[in-house]
Design an enzyme around this catalytic site. Structure first.
Site, PDB file in Angstrom:
ATOM      1  N   SER A 160      40.426  47.572  40.469  1.00 21.06           N
ATOM      2  CA  SER A 160      39.865  46.745  39.402  1.00 21.06           C
ATOM      3  C   SER A 160      39.825  45.298  39.857  1.00 21.06           C
ATOM      4  O   SER A 160      40.619  44.868  40.695  1.00 21.06           O
ATOM      5  CB  SER A 160      40.708  46.864  38.134  1.00 21.06           C
ATOM      6  N   ASP A 161      38.891  44.528  39.314  1.00 21.43           N
ATOM      7  CA  ASP A 161      38.963  43.088  39.518  1.00 21.43           C
ATOM      8  C   ASP A 161      40.086  42.543  38.644  1.00 21.43           C
ATOM      9  O   ASP A 161      40.661  43.255  37.813  1.00 21.43           O
ATOM     10  CB  ASP A 161      37.617  42.424  39.200  1.00 21.43           C
ATOM     11  N   TYR A 162      40.395  41.286  38.825  1.00 17.94           N
ATOM     12  CA  TYR A 162      41.557  40.653  38.213  1.00 17.94           C
ATOM     13  C   TYR A 162      41.541  40.824  36.690  1.00 17.94           C
ATOM     14  O   TYR A 162      40.691  40.267  36.003  1.00 17.94           O
ATOM     15  CB  TYR A 162      41.561  39.173  38.580  1.00 17.94           C
TER      16      TYR A 162
END
Length: 738
Positions: free
Chosen positions: A275-277
């Site tokens: 996942s992105d942040y």
């Protein structure tokens, strides 16, 4: 420090051995330990996003609650954390260390939008290899790059991170970057796991505002945004990161169609999906989940393997399993993918193999790496205007003391030439424009320096000082642009003009009446129409990295003849954004014949065309194109057409030209772009030299995704365009028969 902990004679395991070892390890793991491998925490003073509450890194590692660390940037820190993992966690599973190595680690290269303008795949690949070599010496094993989003709106700050607006060139550059980071084998201590981001459509954020809504058809997604990802996957990228946007109303982090059906099933991706942040948590914030527990469920259902920094997996997956809403087998599948790569990179057998402080000292900011950065930086510069042969500078006269150069502006002697998304310890050794010029042998008293203004703020007396310098000089270098934090993530701009205080400086300096060269430092296309009308030359240098000043001076003095070509169109006016060359005609296209009619797709107050189109870039010499020929006018399935064209250097200086091939499908079962890049050739020509170059068109070059979402080439007529940029070409026609 590290040497006693390293293992000797560690060799790569076979795929079968890795699978067996992973299954044995999975059988020993508790549910909490499995979820730990799927969790990542941040360990950096740099904020990659909003603040996240979390337990101390050491506690998470000791308890086996994380499998990877984001932002541990030096060998001392990676050593300490790895030692903790393999000595104090129950199963002694080593950590992966993640970082955003976007355009260099300690030696900084041009930002990706700049290096894309080199159209030089081998040099881009070399830059990524060097970045990997430097980063892995510090223990970094997993890179959050490359970004391969197609970008058409210059207001979006992250255009600096990608290759621009074209799917064909973007795909070639995506492949080169993956091959550069990952090398021939991930088992090498000098290669990095690559991560394609952001899957998918993130570059189409509405109004160019970061993290904003994206709404597109699957037809557009497949034709425009998918090709670079597909190329990166074919190159073997071990990881993919989700986009922040939603697709069909479902945030991508929890979008089963995008991540499972398209990415894993259709495209065959079996690597790690990260996942992105904070993106798993943002499923709930978007309003697409009842609560954070439901967000965790959606993300797992979409086959998200690693949750970056937030702790929804840890907090909610055990309860979801108890409730029967997810299965432990889904968690096993994710952990299996993670562990496979921990074996592939060798850390399961030698946890400290990447942590090499002795190599940090040798590799970081190495002279060979700096030279490579300088070479790519020179190729990334784009000459946008050069009236009356203002450039190159007459350096012999300057060195002899008969001419003076005024170097004016906030970037005249600034070390802010690296751009965003870099974490180099060597920022203060960045070569400035002024330093680059003095390194050419130009005496300081021949360079009249005046800062004039700040990037966004005036300097008391600055304009007056700049005007005096211009009055005393024979030529002015006006160094203007954006500071590094004005582009990149969370750096969208409504107005992509040069800031007002610099505009005031420019007006005052230009009014002096001396020849003026605008030297730009920036991370995106800017609106430059006023400068196009009022200065003698414009040099787009972007953020060029550690050797920026030397590279710019090489071009300004003519030691290097500029070769760069734009990979994003520059709008003439802000209201044209987003603007891109591979547009559609519409049912009422603007033409030379109907431009005075009212009911046409046009603006009342300006042109449709950009100021500088895709593929545009000048040289200190000139090139002409002639005798465009096709070896046949009809092509059947399985056949090919050979295209030849003669390119001539009509000027007085040797130079390199990037000849570009475009194709237009004149009609299809869906509308087709007016022009699409399908090939290019770099040619080096002496003055007055001509060369015949050749392109080959195959049926594959004519394929696109039709309305039934089938990738196919349809029979009919096509135009072939070859020329110096997308707006200046010769043309021929052929027909595909099926």
């Amino acid at each position: 420090m590290v040497a006693p902990y390293r293992k000797q004679n560690v060799t790569p395991r076979s795929d079968e051995n890795i699978r067996e070892s992973v299954e044995q390890l999975l059988g020993k793991m508790t549910l909490a330990e499995k979820i730990g491998q799927m969790s990542q925490c941040a360990d950096s003073e740099f904020a990659f996003g909003g603040e996240i509450e979390a337990d101390p890194t050491e506690l998470l590692v000791r308890e086996g609650r994380v499998g990877s660390i984001l932002g541990a940037f030096n060998s001392r820190r990676t050593f300490d954390l790895q030692k903790l993992a393999v000595e104090q966690s129950r199963l002694r599973i080593p950590l992966m260390f993640n970082a955003d190595v976007i355009h260099g680690y300690q030696t900084i290269f041009p930002i990706p939008l700049a290096w894309a303008c080199s159209w030089d795949l081998e040099e881009i690949k070399r830059a990524c290899m060097i970045a990997a070599k430097e980063a892995t010496a510090s223990g970094i094993t997993y890179n959050h790059a490359p970004m391969v989003d197609i970008s058409r709106d210059a207001r979006w700050g992250r255009v600096m991170e990608g290759a621009g607006e074209d799917p064909y060139l973007g795909a070639l550059i995506a492949r080169a970057q993956v091959e550069g980071f990952q090398g021939d084998t991930l088992f090498s201590e000098e290669t990095l796991i690559a991560c394609l981001k952001h899957f998918i459509g993130y570059g189409a954020s509405e109004a160019g505002r970061d993290y904003n809504t994206v709404d597109m058809s699957e037809w557009t997604l497949r034709n425009v945004y998918l090709p670079p990802f597909k190329a990166g996957l074919e190159a073997g990228s071990a990881s993919v990161m989700n986009a922040f946007n939603f697709y069909n109303g479902i945030p991508v982090a929890g979008n089963k169609f995008i991540l499972h059906d398209l990415l894993r099933e259709e495209l065959g991706f079996d690597g790690m999906l990260i996942s992105d942040y904070g993106a798993v948590d943002e499923i709930y914030i978007h309003g697409a989940a009842r609560d954070r527990k439901d967000a965790a469920r959606q993300s797992l259902e979409a086959t998200m393997d690693i949750e970056m920094v937030t702790q929804l997996y840890e907090n909610y997956l055990p309860q979801l399993i108890e409730e029967g809403k997810v299965q432990e087998a889904q968690i096993d599948a994710a952990v299996r993918r993670i562990l496979i790569y921990k074996y592939k990179i060798g850390i399961m057998d030698d946890p400290f193999r990447y942590i090499r402080p002795e190599k940090e000292e040798e590799y970081h900011f190495h002279a060979d790496h700096l030279q490579a950065s300088r070479e790519l930086a020179r190729k990334s510069i784009v000459l946008l205007k050069n009236e009356n042969q203002t450039l190159p500078l007459q350096t012999e006269a300057v060195i002899a003391g008969t001419q003076k150069i005024a170097v004016i502006g906030p970037f005249a002697d600034s070390k802010d030439m690296l751009g965003t998304w870099q974490f180099s310890r060597y920022k203060e050794e960045t070569v400035t424009l002024l330093e680059g010029l003095t390194a050419k042998g130009i005496a300081e008293d021949q360079l009249l320096y005046a800062e004039g203004s700040g990037v966004n703020d005036p300097i008391e007396g600055g304009i007056e000082q700049a005007v005096r310098a211009a009055e005393a000089a024979d030529i002015v270098l006006l160094a203007l642009g954006e500071h590094s934090e004005m582009s990149g993530e969370a750096a969208s701009r409504m107005d992509i003009s040069i800031p007002a205080v610099q505009q005031q400086l420019a007006e005052a300096v230009i009014a002096v009446g001396k020849p003026v060269v605008l030297v730009l430092t920036n991370g995106r296309p800017l609106v430059l129409d006023w400068y196009e009308q009022n200065v003698d030359a414009i040099v787009e240098t972007w953020f060029l990295g550690s050797q920026a000043g030397h590279a710019i001076a090489d071009v300004l003095t003519g030691d290097y003849n500029p070769t760069g070509k734009l990979t994003m169109s520059f709008p003439k006016h802000l209201g044209q954004s987003p603007i891109y060359y591979n547009r559609f005609n519409t049912g009422r296209p603007l033409t030379a014949e109907n431009q005075d009619e009212k009911y046409i797709s046009k603006y009342l107050d300006g042109p449709n065309d950009p100021l500088y189109p895709f593929g545009y870039g000048l040289s200190y010499t000139e090139f002409s194109y002639s005798d465009l020929q096709l070896d046949r006018q009809q092509m059947k399935s399985g056949e090919q057409i050979t295209v030849t064209v003669t390119v001539t250097n009509t000027g007085s200086m040797a130079g390199e030209e990037i000849a570009q091939l475009y194709i237009q499908d004149l009609y299809g079962t869906t509308v087709r772009p007016v022009k699409e890049l399908k090939g290019y050739r770099k040619v080096q020509l002496a003055p007055q030299q001509s060369i015949q170059i050749e392109f080959v068109i195959t049926e594959q070059d004519l394929e696109y995704c039709n309305a039934r979402l089938e990738w196919t080439a349809e029979e009919g007529e096509f135009k072939v365009y070859v020329g110096t940029h997308s707006g200046n070409t010769l043309e021929q026609t052929f027909e595909l028969l099926k």
